[in-house]
Scaffold this active site. Structure first.
Site, mmCIF file in Angstrom:
data_model
loop_
_atom_site.group_PDB
_atom_site.id
_atom_site.type_symbol
_atom_site.label_atom_id
_atom_site.label_comp_id
_atom_site.label_asym_id
_atom_site.label_seq_id
_atom_site.Cartn_x
_atom_site.Cartn_y
_atom_site.Cartn_z
ATOM 1 N N THR A 1 5.315 4.155 2.591
ATOM 2 C CA THR A 1 5.934 5.449 2.858
ATOM 3 C C THR A 1 6.207 5.624 4.347
ATOM 4 O O THR A 1 7.313 6.021 4.760
ATOM 5 C CB THR A 1 5.043 6.591 2.348
ATOM 6 O OG1 THR A 1 4.750 6.393 0.962
ATOM 7 C CG2 THR A 1 5.744 7.939 2.506
ATOM 8 N N GLY B 1 0.850 -1.174 0.000
ATOM 9 C CA GLY B 1 0.000 0.000 0.000
ATOM 10 C C GLY B 1 0.891 1.231 0.000
ATOM 11 O O GLY B 1 1.901 1.282 0.696
ATOM 12 N N CYS B 2 0.528 2.245 -0.774
ATOM 13 C CA CYS B 2 1.432 3.383 -0.960
ATOM 14 C C CYS B 2 1.662 4.152 0.338
ATOM 15 O O CYS B 2 2.800 4.505 0.672
ATOM 16 C CB CYS B 2 0.916 4.298 -2.057
ATOM 17 S SG CYS B 2 -0.798 4.849 -1.841
ATOM 18 N N ASN B 3 0.605 4.428 1.097
ATOM 19 C CA ASN B 3 0.782 5.122 2.371
ATOM 20 C C ASN B 3 1.571 4.258 3.348
ATOM 21 O O ASN B 3 2.419 4.744 4.100
ATOM 22 C CB ASN B 3 -0.579 5.471 2.981
ATOM 23 C CG ASN B 3 -1.374 6.421 2.132
ATOM 24 O OD1 ASN B 3 -0.874 7.435 1.663
ATOM 25 N ND2 ASN B 3 -2.640 6.102 1.911
#
Length: 348
Positions: free
Chosen positions: A154, A149-151
């Site tokens: 990060t 998942g991108c969040n």
């Protein structure tokens, strides 16, 4: 060797970004692209920027059409990939860009998602610290990969070095993220219309409800967190098509010096191509990573609050999703890890 590739969900943002990267990959041939409601239509009608792939037509997303390739990318909404993965047992490498195979805990899945829990696959964030090594080691030769998942990736990349080195306390993490709407996919949603997001910033999934929270906890436990991993996670939708700017803070572990804190991140990422720690006093902008497979990280030490502050910027569609998927594919296949991926963004 040239690897034959199929990409499902090819009319969406994640599928389109996977195709954009693969179009420049010297070791793959994109044989098949699939979609659901757009089946039968030219790919170029939905991805007009992919001029080199203008000859491809979207086919139906079925196990039969996806089978027979060396690599299959599943860029489908959460809960849909699982229906195909069992049928692709003979496919040498399958990479899921959805959430279906990310979580190791059935309880976490039940708390944040709907549908059946699926077996976890190898997590596709190579740079994350894991048990004194890197997640990269687990990706070598992998046949099933869960892109992040991108969040989640990060925030995990932001904090994992501090957890691994024991210089921060992961029981009191606060993360606030400015995110672009492309992370929500291409489906038409009223709250993502330009008239709804231009000129405003809108928080969403407030109060511990965002689906990436258990993924962050899982990554930080793998990095070495032994007690509770508690995170207050607040994403804010802002009017930029792409990008994540994540500001994460955590308490400094007792007795830790400033030099030890910076050394934790420096040693974790000094040999990494795609995750870079900026010089002291510098902090990233999302504009600097657009189109790049780069995560830029700025680090500050707030002694007045006794907290470490980490600011990270990524392109959610590249390092946050498609770039991580292709980078993981390269590792799994024994190719040069940076093949078809760039550290250079697009400016202005």
């Amino acid at each position: 060797m040239t690897y034959s590739v199929a990409v499902s969900g090819a009319s969406g943002y994640a599928g389109g970004e996977i195709l954009r990267i693969l179009a420049a990959h010297p070791d793959v041939a994109i044989r098949t692209v699939t979609a659901h409601s757009n089946a039968g239509q030219p790919l170029i009608q939905h991805q007009p920027h992919l001029r080199s792939l203008a000859g491809l037509t979207l086919q139906e997303t079925t196990p039969e059409i996806l089978a027979g390739h060396d690599v299959v990318f599943l860029a489908l909404p959460h809960g849909q990939s699982g229906r195909y993965t069992d049928a692709l047992a003979e496919t040498p490498l399958v990479i899921d860009a959805g959430a279906d195979h990310r979580l190791e805990s059935a309880d976490d899945w039940a708390a944040f998602y709907e549908g059946a829990f699926r077996d976890p696959w190898t997590y596709g964030v190579p740079e994350l610290p894991v048990d004194g090594a890197k997640q990269r080691d687990r990706l070598v030769g992998a046949s099933r990969i869960a892109a992040p998942g991108c969040n989640a990736s990060t925030v995990s990349l932001s904090l994992a070095p501090g957890v691994a080195a024991g210089v921060i306390d992961p029981s009191d993490i606060v993360s606030v993220l400015a995110v672009g709407p492309s992370g929500a996919g291409r489906s038409l949603k009223t709250n993502l219309l330009a008239s709804e997001i231009l000129g405003t910033a809108n928080p969403y999934a407030v109060g511990g409800t965002h689906r990436h929270i258990p993924e962050i906890r899982q990554a930080l436990r793998a990095a070495g967190a032994t007690g509770d991993v508690r995170i207050s996670f607040t994403p804010v939708l802002v009017p930029m098509a792409r990008g994540i700017l994540a500001t994460s803070t955590a308490p400094i572990a007792p007795g830790t010096t400033d030099a030890e804190i910076r050394a934790a991140w420096q040693s974790a990422y000094e040999d990494e191509t795609f995750v870079q720690l900026l010089p002291a006093g510098e902090f990233p902008r999302t504009a600097d990573v657009l189109g790049a497979n780069t995560a830029l990280i700025g680090l500050a030490i707030d002694r007045a609050a006794n907290r470490v502050v980490v600011v990270a910027a990524v392109d959610n569609l590249v390092k946050g999703t498609a770039g991580a998927a292709v980078q993981s594919m390269n590792i799994a296949l024994g190719l040069a890890e940076d093949t078809a991926l760039t550290v250079n963004g697009i400016a202005p």
